[in-house]
Design a protein around this motif. Structure first.
Motif, mmCIF file in Angstrom:
data_model
loop_
_atom_site.group_PDB
_atom_site.id
_atom_site.type_symbol
_atom_site.label_atom_id
_atom_site.label_comp_id
_atom_site.label_asym_id
_atom_site.label_seq_id
_atom_site.Cartn_x
_atom_site.Cartn_y
_atom_site.Cartn_z
ATOM 1 N N ARG A 234 -1.965 -4.116 -6.491
ATOM 2 C CA ARG A 234 -3.340 -4.659 -6.007
ATOM 3 C C ARG A 234 -3.485 -6.003 -6.107
ATOM 4 N NH1 ARG A 234 -5.147 0.806 -8.130
ATOM 5 N NH2 ARG A 234 -5.148 2.270 -6.238
ATOM 6 N N THR B 208 -1.523 -7.595 -3.517
ATOM 7 C CA THR B 208 -2.013 -7.406 -2.224
ATOM 8 C C THR B 208 -2.936 -8.524 -1.730
ATOM 9 O OG1 THR B 208 -1.358 -5.075 -2.389
ATOM 10 C CG2 THR B 208 -2.989 -5.656 -0.547
ATOM 11 N N ALA B 209 -3.843 -8.906 -2.743
ATOM 12 C CA ALA B 209 -5.137 -9.416 -2.307
ATOM 13 C C ALA B 209 -4.840 -10.912 -1.501
ATOM 14 C CB ALA B 209 -5.821 -10.115 -3.650
ATOM 15 N N ASP C 7 0.906 -1.117 -0.042
ATOM 16 C CA ASP C 7 0.059 0.046 -0.044
ATOM 17 C C ASP C 7 0.800 1.237 0.022
ATOM 18 O OD1 ASP C 7 -2.517 -1.393 -0.068
ATOM 19 O OD2 ASP C 7 -2.647 -1.224 2.208
ATOM 20 N N ALA D 102 -10.350 -6.513 -2.737
ATOM 21 C CA ALA D 102 -8.979 -6.319 -3.388
ATOM 22 C C ALA D 102 -9.265 -7.492 -4.887
ATOM 23 C CB ALA D 102 -7.831 -6.723 -2.647
#
Length: 206
Positions: free
Chosen positions: A130, A133-134, A114, A149
């Motif tokens: 992103r 990140t999920a 982030d 996400a």
């Protein structure tokens, strides 16, 4: 996809110079299969000036060899010159993967990515971050954030096919955790077919 490994072996046996990029490609073929060879080829690539690409392959092999602390130290003080935002993001992404899958700190990894999002306004790079990140949110125990996400990645026009596939793999686990086994099984089958036998886009998923 393992042809490059044979070519590098032949050139090495013949005493012929090997391009650093070829050493990286050969090392990547060995990741998760032959730890010693992967590490040896990646270190040779580093010595030959392959830079960030070689560093990431070496860190990934260390992580998969249960040497995540070594990988973290390597990435914290990289022995290479970082020449672009893309390279900085690549290292941060590997750091986050190591935090998640090597050290069990998924939420810390998601927070790291982030913070990296602020370093680029490039939509494709943001979509990639992103999608990475999920699964970190999921492994960190925040199923709702992980689901949000994955939905965001699938709906993002800037997301690549690899980004969407990564999100779908995460969604399979989310559906299973939420008690939707039929939906999870169907999506898993579709995603497996989409990745393909070679798994070129997501080699670790194959």
């Amino acid at each position: 996809r393992h042809d490059i490994l044979r070519v590098v072996g032949w050139r090495d046996a013949a005493g012929v110079a090997i391009d650093p990029a070829a050493l990286v490609a050969a090392a990547r073929c060995c990741v998760g299969i032959d730890a010693a060879q992967a590490a040896t080829l990646a270190r040779r690539a580093l010595d030959a000036g392959a830079g960030v690409d070689a560093l990431i392959v070496l860190a990934e092999q260390l992580m998969l060899s249960r040497r995540a602390e070594e990988a973290a130290a390597l990435l914290e003080e990289p022995p290479v010159t970082i020449g672009s935002t893309e390279e900085r993001i690549a290292i941060a992404t590997m750091q986050a993967n190591n935090l998640t899958f090597g050290l069990g700190r998924g939420l810390g990894a998601a927070a790291l990515l982030d913070s990296v999002l602020d370093e680029t306004s490039e939509p494709t790079l943001q979509a990639m971050l992103r999608s990475q990140t999920a699964p970190m949110l999921l492994f960190g125990g925040d199923v709702q954030a992980a689901a949000s996400a994955t939905a965001g990645v699938v709906a993002d026009a800037a997301a690549t096919r690899a980004d969407v596939l990564r999100a779908q793999i995460t969604q399979v686990a989310i559906d299973a955790i939420r008690g939707r086994p039929v939906t999870a099984a169907r999506l898993a089958s579709e995603t497996f077919v989409a990745i393909g036998a070679g798994g070129a886009e997501l080699p670790m998923a194959s």
